[in-house]
Write an enzyme that holds these catalytic residues in place. Structure first.
Site, mmCIF file in Angstrom:
data_model
loop_
_atom_site.group_PDB
_atom_site.id
_atom_site.type_symbol
_atom_site.label_atom_id
_atom_site.label_comp_id
_atom_site.label_asym_id
_atom_site.label_seq_id
_atom_site.Cartn_x
_atom_site.Cartn_y
_atom_site.Cartn_z
ATOM 1 N N ARG A 78 0.813 -1.227 0.000
ATOM 2 C CA ARG A 78 0.000 0.000 0.000
ATOM 3 C C ARG A 78 0.844 1.274 0.000
ATOM 4 O O ARG A 78 0.670 2.155 -0.839
ATOM 5 C CB ARG A 78 -0.931 0.042 1.236
ATOM 6 C CG ARG A 78 -2.183 -0.781 1.112
ATOM 7 C CD ARG A 78 -2.543 -1.387 2.453
ATOM 8 N NE ARG A 78 -1.543 -2.388 2.767
ATOM 9 C CZ ARG A 78 -1.654 -3.662 2.407
ATOM 10 N NH1 ARG A 78 -2.743 -4.067 1.843
ATOM 11 N NH2 ARG A 78 -0.685 -4.532 2.651
ATOM 12 N N THR A 79 1.746 1.392 0.983
ATOM 13 C CA THR A 79 2.429 2.671 1.202
ATOM 14 C C THR A 79 3.300 3.038 -0.001
ATOM 15 O O THR A 79 3.272 4.168 -0.487
ATOM 16 C CB THR A 79 3.293 2.595 2.476
ATOM 17 O OG1 THR A 79 2.495 2.025 3.509
ATOM 18 C CG2 THR A 79 3.777 3.945 2.904
ATOM 19 N N LYS A 106 25.891 -4.750 -0.832
ATOM 20 C CA LYS A 106 27.367 -4.823 -0.781
ATOM 21 C C LYS A 106 27.902 -4.087 0.438
ATOM 22 O O LYS A 106 29.108 -3.869 0.567
ATOM 23 C CB LYS A 106 27.957 -4.189 -2.045
ATOM 24 C CG LYS A 106 27.518 -4.850 -3.332
ATOM 25 C CD LYS A 106 28.066 -4.063 -4.533
ATOM 26 C CE LYS A 106 27.309 -4.402 -5.797
ATOM 27 N NZ LYS A 106 27.494 -3.382 -6.823
ATOM 28 N N ARG A 128 11.207 3.971 4.226
ATOM 29 C CA ARG A 128 10.745 2.961 5.197
ATOM 30 C C ARG A 128 11.971 2.179 5.636
ATOM 31 O O ARG A 128 12.759 1.726 4.800
ATOM 32 C CB ARG A 128 9.709 2.029 4.573
ATOM 33 C CG ARG A 128 9.386 0.850 5.478
ATOM 34 C CD ARG A 128 8.196 0.046 4.993
ATOM 35 N NE ARG A 128 6.946 0.749 5.236
ATOM 36 C CZ ARG A 128 5.743 0.180 5.102
ATOM 37 N NH1 ARG A 128 5.649 -1.081 4.714
ATOM 38 N NH2 ARG A 128 4.651 0.863 5.340
ATOM 39 N N HIS A 156 4.386 5.588 11.833
ATOM 40 C CA HIS A 156 4.009 5.435 10.419
ATOM 41 C C HIS A 156 3.028 6.577 10.176
ATOM 42 O O HIS A 156 1.819 6.383 10.121
ATOM 43 C CB HIS A 156 3.355 4.061 10.221
ATOM 44 C CG HIS A 156 3.100 3.676 8.798
ATOM 45 N ND1 HIS A 156 3.190 4.553 7.729
ATOM 46 C CD2 HIS A 156 2.720 2.480 8.261
ATOM 47 C CE1 HIS A 156 2.897 3.906 6.609
ATOM 48 N NE2 HIS A 156 2.607 2.658 6.910
#
Ligand code: CP
Length: 329
Positions: A78-79, A106, A128, A156
């Site tokens: 969703r986000t 890496k 995120r 959030h």
């Protein structure tokens, strides 16, 4: 751009009183630090952007020439899609940075990754990350705007905003509403953002769940804690059901899935004791049959897909406002 976008009844009232509100944050890191005026300004701006998604050509020009990067170190449906679409609808160029296929594998650090992206001329980073505080750290180290799309167990904010925007849209005001946030509070950044935003706007928040799924400093939050869902279900105006975050739970926090569902799940049977017009919310993704039965998730009281639709307008508003604040620097 259309100067009506971003103006609002609230702004007009403030302007008439000689105190026009000006958004000044170039980062959105959490809801804890936002005032009621700021929250309402985001909602009024989002309201004005909803119309863009009804157009045959779903575009508005405010971010033309700007670059928005989605920097997601955790999975998302969703986000991430919502931020991508929101940026596209505002005419920004969008870079969906795939961490798993990047030089992060890496050993490149978050800061080096962000600085290299910034060297390419980006304007907004949507991040995120599994570490609480990662968006804050970035905001202190780079010039681009930073928007938190979920950091660890911390916040959030855009999920909290879209949840509260949805309640405001359906109930008019948050003042005096009783909102239960039910389930895995301990691991939930969604719960924290909701708690701050809802209480700032005058709602009364109840946290419901087993003691093992409550955060350690729960008594320092402006909430009422309840371990018996049936005691309060009939009084609530909103039931926000949280996903049990099995990926973050090390050892079992409740005896069995069946036991959890019986005590804390939103079943059809439990709904018979709720208010007829109660709003049933869930941030997604849903564990169907665990925290909520499918019949309830897809039933007439459910706002789950409306939340997703509103998320687009809310994220357009956030991208628009942080960019506006950056332009004033
Ligand atoms: N609600 C939410 O954050 O969903 P995603 O993890 O799919 O983005």
């Amino acid at each position: 751009m259309d100067v009506s976008v971003g103006s609002s009844t609230a702004d007009n009232t403030a302007a008439a009183e000689g105190q026009a509100f000006v958004w000044q944050r170039k980062h959105l890191l959490g809801l804890r630090e936002l005032s009621a005026e700021e929250l309402n300004h985001i909602f009024d701006t989002a309201e004005s952007f909803k119309e863009v998604s009804q157009r045959s050509v779903k575009k508005a020009p405010p971010l033309r020439g700007k670059v928005v990067v989605n920097l997601f170190f955790e999975d998302s449906t969703r986000t991430r899609s919502s931020f991508s679409l929101a940026a596209s609808r505002l005419s920004a160029d969008v870079l969906d940075f795939t961490v798993k296929a990047s030089s992060v594998s890496k050993g490149e650090t978050l800061l080096d990754t962000a600085r290299n992206l910034e060297a390419m001329g980006i304007d907004i980073i949507v991040i995120r990350h599994s570490a609480g505080g990662a968006p804050y750290m970035l905001s202190q180290s780079i010039d681009a705007c930073v928007v938190n799309a979920g950091d660890g167990y911390h916040e959030h904010p855009t999920q909290g905003l879209l949840d509260i925007f949805t309640i405001r849209e359906l109930r008019g005001s948050l003042k005096g509403l009783k909102v239960a946030i039910v389930g895995d509070i301990a691991h939930s950044r969604v719960a924290r953002s909701n708690i701050w935003g809802l209480t700032t706007l005058g709602a009364e928040v109840f946290l419901v769940g087993p003691p093992t799924l409550m955060p350690s400093a729960v008594n320092q939050l402006p909430v009422t804690v309840c371990h018996n869902f049936d005691e309060i279900v009939g009084e609530m105006d909103v039931l926000n059901m949280l996903r049990v975050q099995f990926e973050r739970i090390g050892s079992p926090m409740f005896p069995s899935v069946r036991e959890y569902s019986r005590l804390f799940g939103l079943t059809e049977e439990r709904m018979t004791r709720a208010k007829k017009d109660v709003l049933v919310m869930h941030p997604g993704p849903i564990n169907r049959g665990l925290e909520i039965e499918s019949e309830v998730a897809d039933g007439p009281n459910s706002t789950i897909l409306r939340q997703v639709t509103n998320g687009l307008a809310v994220r357009m508003a956030v991208l628009f406002l942080v960019n506006q604040a950056a332009a004033m620097e």
